[in-house]
Design an enzyme around this catalytic site. Sequence first.
Site, mmCIF file in Angstrom:
data_model
loop_
_atom_site.group_PDB
_atom_site.id
_atom_site.type_symbol
_atom_site.label_atom_id
_atom_site.label_comp_id
_atom_site.label_asym_id
_atom_site.label_seq_id
_atom_site.Cartn_x
_atom_site.Cartn_y
_atom_site.Cartn_z
ATOM 1 N N HIS A 146 0.851 -1.188 0.000
ATOM 2 C CA HIS A 146 0.000 0.000 0.000
ATOM 3 C C HIS A 146 0.885 1.235 0.000
ATOM 4 C CE1 HIS A 146 -3.374 2.630 0.786
ATOM 5 N NE2 HIS A 146 -2.737 3.131 1.839
ATOM 6 N N LYS A 167 -0.918 10.887 1.689
ATOM 7 C CA LYS A 167 0.038 10.326 0.716
ATOM 8 C C LYS A 167 -0.365 10.678 -0.719
ATOM 9 C CE LYS A 167 -0.455 6.145 2.348
ATOM 10 N NZ LYS A 167 -1.222 6.414 3.579
ATOM 11 N N ASP A 185 -2.160 3.798 -4.285
ATOM 12 C CA ASP A 185 -2.910 2.912 -3.393
ATOM 13 C C ASP A 185 -2.315 1.507 -3.343
ATOM 14 O OD1 ASP A 185 -5.021 2.465 -1.521
ATOM 15 O OD2 ASP A 185 -5.988 1.239 -3.055
ATOM 16 N N ARG A 252 16.504 10.923 15.724
ATOM 17 C CA ARG A 252 16.437 12.144 14.920
ATOM 18 C C ARG A 252 17.446 12.089 13.772
ATOM 19 N NH1 ARG A 252 16.786 18.482 16.962
ATOM 20 N NH2 ARG A 252 16.801 19.387 14.879
#
Length: 316
Positions: A146, A167, A185, A252
């Site tokens: 996906h 997205k 998708d 990070r």
Amino acid sequence: MKPTAVSADALFEEFRAHLRWEWVAGLGASERRFDEVAIKAARSGADLVGYLNYIHPYRVQILGEREITYITNATPEDCARRISRIVTLEPPVLVLADGQVAPQALLAMCERAQIPMFATKESSAFVIDVLRAYLSKHFADRLSMHGVFMDILGLGVLITGESGLGKSELGLELISRGNGLVADDAVDLFRINQTTIEGRCPELLQNLLEVRGIGLLDIRGIFGETAVRRKMRLKLIVHLVRRETLEREYERIPYEPLTQDVLGIPVRKVVIQVVAGRNIAVLVEAAVRNTILQLRGIDTYQEFVERHRKAMAQGH
């Protein structure tokens, strides 16, 4: 997802026009297939094609000028033995290339053993290249993921993330910036060799992008032919996360580049936090540019670490 078997009839029809071949023997074996034994015997689909002089079981065998000479230029007993050996190794198909004429003994053997044989005037090297490319893709390991798969600055990028993070909207903005859509998708991924994954769009969804509030958009119709791609090689995964997910699960500045295993191949991965006001499209393009540098052997983080080490050594 397991690849489906290929019948001799399907293989013949697939390349009838391209290789201009004829079915000269074994017509009764049109449903002869590359079965599970054949697939397991080869390391990849490309290994299902071989030269007769290096014959392996269960592979398409290509007979060019040298191969025909090999099985005919000997005593009658040796010729019969070489031809009969082909049967014992159960090739799904024989292809007669280089415009060669099949010996009668070989034709008779194919009829008795029900082994399909095709004949073409194309060179054996060309036939092997065509069939290896086709079979390697057909029998490739595959899965569906996906996300939004795109061509961004020439790099195949899969955008993934939690539901509701935008997205598809990000994909639309990247398209408007000149990048190309492969699939939205659902993305079909194929491992076409030991180091390469190729992504394509399911036929049902080709050229379509769904944006909440607008619906389905025909990207090729709106932006033109250059806004879509048929396939791309997957080089980077961009994973979108919320702030709490980033703080909980990721460093990070990771010391080592992140990767994600896809079909047994590690694929580079970057994680981008989605917050209101951030220009995610610019961040994605920056991540892609940085990945291109890394693929060229330029690692900005390691260069910084080395610069920092030298500064400490000098007492700064």
